[in-house]
Scaffold this active site. Structure first.
Site, short mmCIF file in Angstrom:
data_model
loop_
_atom_site.label_atom_id
_atom_site.label_comp_id
_atom_site.label_asym_id
_atom_site.label_seq_id
_atom_site.Cartn_x
_atom_site.Cartn_y
_atom_site.Cartn_z
N LYS A 39 8.69 -2.51 2.93
CA LYS A 39 7.96 -3.00 4.10
C LYS A 39 8.94 -3.19 5.26
O LYS A 39 10.04 -3.73 5.05
CB LYS A 39 7.29 -4.33 3.74
CG LYS A 39 6.34 -4.90 4.80
CD LYS A 39 5.69 -6.19 4.27
CE LYS A 39 4.64 -6.75 5.22
NZ LYS A 39 3.98 -7.94 4.66
N SER A 64 -1.08 -7.91 4.87
CA SER A 64 -0.34 -7.23 5.91
C SER A 64 0.54 -6.09 5.38
O SER A 64 0.98 -5.25 6.15
CB SER A 64 0.55 -8.22 6.65
OG SER A 64 1.55 -8.74 5.78
N SER A 99 -0.68 -11.15 1.28
CA SER A 99 -0.34 -9.87 1.90
C SER A 99 0.16 -8.80 0.94
O SER A 99 0.34 -7.65 1.34
CB SER A 99 0.72 -10.08 2.99
OG SER A 99 0.14 -10.64 4.13
#
Lengths: 472, 491
Positions: A65, A140, A164
């Site tokens: 990420k 997310s 997330s």
């Protein structure tokens, strides 16, 4: 690879080939490390067979990420403000992955600073769900989940502040785990809400997650909140029938019928495997969303104060007269640099900590948080794990969520684990009629990761939801 | 006539702790290093990095707290204090709000004289926090006005010591600060260098006026960032007069919230308004989630307590009660620091009487140290040698003047007393040998003798120097007398 049947370079080339083929449409990656991944692969291939055996993740392509700092590589946090930020240090997670022999193939898309549940708050583009065009891959950690679901990489790293990792894993039909708070170092992981943030893992099976987790977990001197698992941590319980608690009052009526149906069936399946299920009561669960958002926004407002245009980011000039005052520069930089959701959370978080509102909001939320944590401590004296839905719905169409408060309620089943600091894992348990994946969440006591991983592995040994692939 | 009001003062003193590295990262704490050379991602507030507590800073803070007779919290907490300023990289300062490391202590302001009494000032709290960087305004780059930021100081460890409003007047405030600085330097907690900002003071001042028996408090004024004792004294004096004039014109009394913050212009000798309470900042404090609560082992605190050196007050007490020195002598010696007191003790232990040792330390030794710009640790004469030297004077073996000479020789030639004694008998000088040396010199220097006889007394100076070189243990006055006597006996 260990047996020499294929090379790391071949595996990495295949991963990059798939990214190049599918990612234009899916938007999972913000950067692809074509050259550096290949040269890392070749370096591993050059090692002797005995040297290669020292790497538990030898040659495993991993997507990270874009919220983890990577030395010499752009780290954007999905934000315009950090569009050209290149740290000169690696996150501990990145360092440990590489140290275990993994090859990082790229950095993945996300809601800006981890704030959002659909991926649409990325400043760059919204990630697509591989199961259904124009549906969200969750958030997310949208890019990491989609990269694994679309089989571009076998596993990926995300962060989980209020769900997330688990929610995108559920929406994408893969397995995702958020460990105990402190199990994995936060050093180099750009902060959203420091008391809730934890690195998390995506893979196609619980067994793969177990490998990843053990490669990166453990105390780090650069993060004072990180710890080694205590020696008396809950044992792996291999084979022992577990007492599985569920809290039907918490979710009945709040969720899609299809989600409820498939979660119920997964509970039945676990019962069929010999585990016992009991209904439990978590009386303070109803305060979780409010407490979570107050605390997360307060911490976010504080953590994001450093992006002031003075150092490391672009500095905006307000239009009009020259030169701007200091506060005008701050305002312009932060207004132009941050997207709408980040701005909303900074404003609300600042408000919650302000004089006169501090006790009413922030302190009150901390009291609720303690009560929730105490609920879990009590419940885990009786049961080994808890089970329930990961998300109240399946993936939503992109552009369908206009009301922020309604979006926040989507996190209703995931935020408590972050408030309490306990581990939680989402695994695929079925598909809706529309063909969208459905996930169930198991939650364990502090340091109970192995118990969750074994339970999910036992489920996956007897089902095939986790093996189904989206048609690309 | 005394002023018609009482000046009430409470202080917030920021003390920079003497650590090698910063409070939350490994960067060096170094004054006057090239700008931004002592920085890293942590003290620059870069994304993703985290603070790691410097245990040495905690130890120094505990030591200071114990020296200030404070309670030491078994558990204390870190809080974030938010404000935006370019030299505050994270947008917040890590400090301690409601669970400080040290609390409820005291420090006595020493008595004025042998007769006076000391005054106790309560310490409300002492907590750890990180310093901000420095802004340097007024530069130009390519014709544009610019400010520069130097983050070398950002993250340096500070101990903020907060007193109760127990001080009365500028003079007592200054004395308190001198005592505090001596205490902290004695504990090796800080270098106490005020020019380099190692001790910075905010003073809260108001007046208690008494018109017709009703004791009234005026509004409180806080003067920020005073960095010299003289500055503090002048600022308090100035502010007291300004507050009294203000009171006479508006009769506004103190109430919660009407505090004003002012700065001090030392050159003009004036304070100036920074902000009224209405504009006061909201720091939005909350516990720093990056740092666990600080939990101290009580046994560790006790180990530090046992290892503490004596405070200036205890040292003065020792000098007065055990060694019979006056309050004045004790004050002066203690102000020279703990190593001087240790030197004093060793000299006395070597056989000297305390009063002469004190006199010499305040006189000849202090002068020699001044000339050499050195500290007592670097002084070439050991305490034992000074003690023995002064014992010889006391026993009548040496005159005061000769001892002074010997001390200079020991310093300049790095000789020990032992080697001086071996080379030069301390037996009284043989009078006949002295006369013999004098005669030879008179013979060799007829012009000097003639000049002396013509009335120039100074003409003999060089000859006396030569006598002393020939007979090092000669008393210069005896040399002079003998020489003059012999010249007068000349035909």
């Amino acid at each position: 690879m260990q047996a020499g049947e294929t090379t790391v370079a071949n595996v990495v080339r295949e991963s990059i080939r798939r990214i190049d083929r599918d990612d234009l449409r899916l938007g999972a990656f913000l950067s692809v490390w074509r050259e550096s991944a290949l040269s890392a692969a070749q370096a591993l291939d050059a090692l002797s067979a005995s040297d290669r055996r020292r790497f538990p993740l030898l040659g495993v392509p991993v997507a990270v990420k874009d919220l983890f700092c990577t030395r010499g590589e752009r780290t954007t946090c999905g934000s315009r403000l950090l569009e050209s930020f290149t740290p000169h240090y690696d996150a501990t997670v990145v360092e440990r992955l590489v140290g275990a022999g993994a090859v990082i193939v790229g950095k993945t898309n996300l809601d800006e600073f981890g704030m959002g549940s659909t991926g649409e708050f990325s400043a760059f583009r919204a990630t697509q769900n591989p199961w259904c065009q124009n549906y969200s891959g969750g958030g997310s950690s949208s890019g990491s989940a989609v990269a694994v679901a679309a089989r571009m990489v076998p596993c990926a790293i995300g962060t989980d502040t209020g769900g997330s990792v688990r929610q995108p894993a559920a929406w994408c039909g893969i397995t995702g785990m958020k460990p105990t708070y402190g199990a994995v170092s936060r050093f180099g992981m750009i902060a959203f809400a420091s008391s809730l943030d934890q690195a998390g893992f995506f893979a196609n099976s619980a067994r793969d997650i177990e490998l990843l987790f053990h490669a990166v977990a453990g105390r780090d001197v650069r993060d004072m909140t990180s710890r080694d698992a205590p020696p008396e941590s809950p044992e792996s319980d291999s084979g022992r029938p577990l007492r599985i608690g569920y809290c039907p009052t918490g979710w009945r009526g709040n969720i899609d019928a299809e989600v409820e149906h498939h979660v119920q069936r997964s509970i039945e399946h676990l019962r069929h495997l010999g585990h016992q299920t009991v209904a439990v009561d978590l009386p303070h669960e109803r305060f979780a969303i409010a407490a979570y958002y107050v605390i997360a926004m307060a911490e976010a407002a504080s953590n994001l104060a450093r992006y002031d245009g003075v150092r490391m980011t672009s500095r905006a000039s307000p239009s009009g007269h020259e030169p701007p005052t200091l506060s005008e520069m701050y305002a312009a930089t932060r207004f132009q640099g941050f997207g709408p959701e980040v701005r909303r959370r900074i404003l609300l978080g600042t408000f919650c900590l302000s004089h006169g509102f501090h006790d009413q909001y922030y302190q009150q939320a901390c009291r609720a948080r303690r009560a929730i944590r105490d609920d879990y401590a009590r419940v885990f004296e009786d049961v080994d794990v808890l089970i329930g839905p990961t998300s109240p719905t399946t993936a939503v169409p992109l552009g369908s969520q206009r009301d922020p408060v309604a979006a926040y309620w989507g996190d209703v089943f995931t935020v408590s684990a972050n408030l309490a600091g306990i581990p939680a894992l989402s695994f695929p348990v079925g598909f809706s009629a529309a063909g969208l994946p459905i996930g169930a969440q198991v939650v364990g006591p502090w340091w109970g990761e192995n118990r969750l991983l074994k339970l999910a592995a036992a489920f996956q040994d007897t089902t095939d939801f986790h093996q189904r692939k989206p048609a690309l | 006539m005394s002023a018609p009001y009482e000046v009430v003062v409470g202080l917030e003193v920021h003390v920079q702790l003497q650590t090698t590295s910063k409070l939350f990262c490994g960067c060096a704490v170094q004054f006057a290093a090239p700008p931004n050379s002592c920085t890293c991602p942590v003290c620059c507030g870069m994304p993703g990095v985290l603070p790691v507590l410097n245990a040495r800073a905690v130890e120094l803070a505990v030591r200071a707290g114990l020296g200030l007779h404070c309670e030491i919290a078994r558990r204390s907490r870190w809080d974030r204090k938010h404000y935006f300023y370019p030299d505050l990289p994270k947008g917040y300062q890590i400090s301690q709000l409601d669970q400080p490391l040290c609390f409820q202590g005291w420090l006595d302001v020493p008595a004025e004289s042998d007769q006076g009494a000391s005054r106790r000032v309560r310490i409300a709290r002492a907590h750890l926090e990180e310093d901000a960087g420095k802004s340097l305004h007024g530069g130009t780059v390519a014709g544009q006005d610019v400010s520069f930021i130097d983050l070398n100081r950002a993250g340096a460890p500070l101990l903020e010591i907060v007193t109760e409003p127990d001080l009365r007047g500028a003079d007592e405030t200054r004395k308190f600060l001198i005592e505090l600085r001596q205490l902290l330097m004695g504990l090796a907690v800080t270098d106490g260098n005020m020019q380099e900002g190692s001790l910075r003071v905010d003073a809260n001042i108001n007046l208690h006026v008494d018109p017709g028996g009703r004791n009234i408090a005026t509004p409180i004024v806080e003067i920020k960032n005073l960095n010299s004792f003289r500055g503090v004294q002048r600022a308090v004096d100035y502010e007291a007069q300004r507050l009294y004039a203000q009171w006479q014109s508006d009769r506004i009394e103190h109430r919660p919230g009407n505090k004003q913050t002012r700065g001090w212009d030392d050159e003009r000798g004036e304070s100036y308004l920074l902000r009224e309470k209405e504009e006061a900042e909201d720091y939005r404090y909350f516990p720093d989630p990056d740092l666990p609560e600080l939990e101290l082992d009580p046994n560790w605190v006790e180990t530090i307590r046992i290892s503490l050196s004596q405070s200036p007050a205890e040292l003065r007490c020792e000098l007065i009660e055990q060694h019979g020195l006056s309050q004045y002598d004790a004050d002066v010696l203690v102000a020279q620091g703990a190593p001087v007191i240790e030197y004093f003790r060793q000299a006395v232990a070597a056989g000297a009487k305390p009063k002469p040792v004190a006199n010499w330390l305040m006189g000849d030794v202090a002068n020699l140290l001044n000339e050499r710009q050195g500290s007592i640790a670097e002084f070439p004469v050991t305490a034992a040698d000074l003690g023995r030297l002064l014992a010889l004077v006391d026993q009548g073996h040496l005159t005061q003047a000769l001892a002074r000479d010997w001390l200079r020789i020991m310093v300049s030639d790095r000789q020990t007393l032992g080697s001086l004694l071996a080379n030069h008998s301390r037996e009284p000088v043989d009078a006949e040998r002295l006369r013999q040396v004098c005669r030879e010199l008179m013979h060799a220097n007829p012009q000097a003798v003639a000049a002396f006889r013509a009335g120039k007394a100074a003409a003999l100076g060089p000859l006396i120097g030569q006598i002393r070189r020939a007979i090092p243990n000669v008393d210069p006055r005896a040399a002079q007398n003998t020489l003059q006597q012999l010249i007068r006996e000349l035909p």
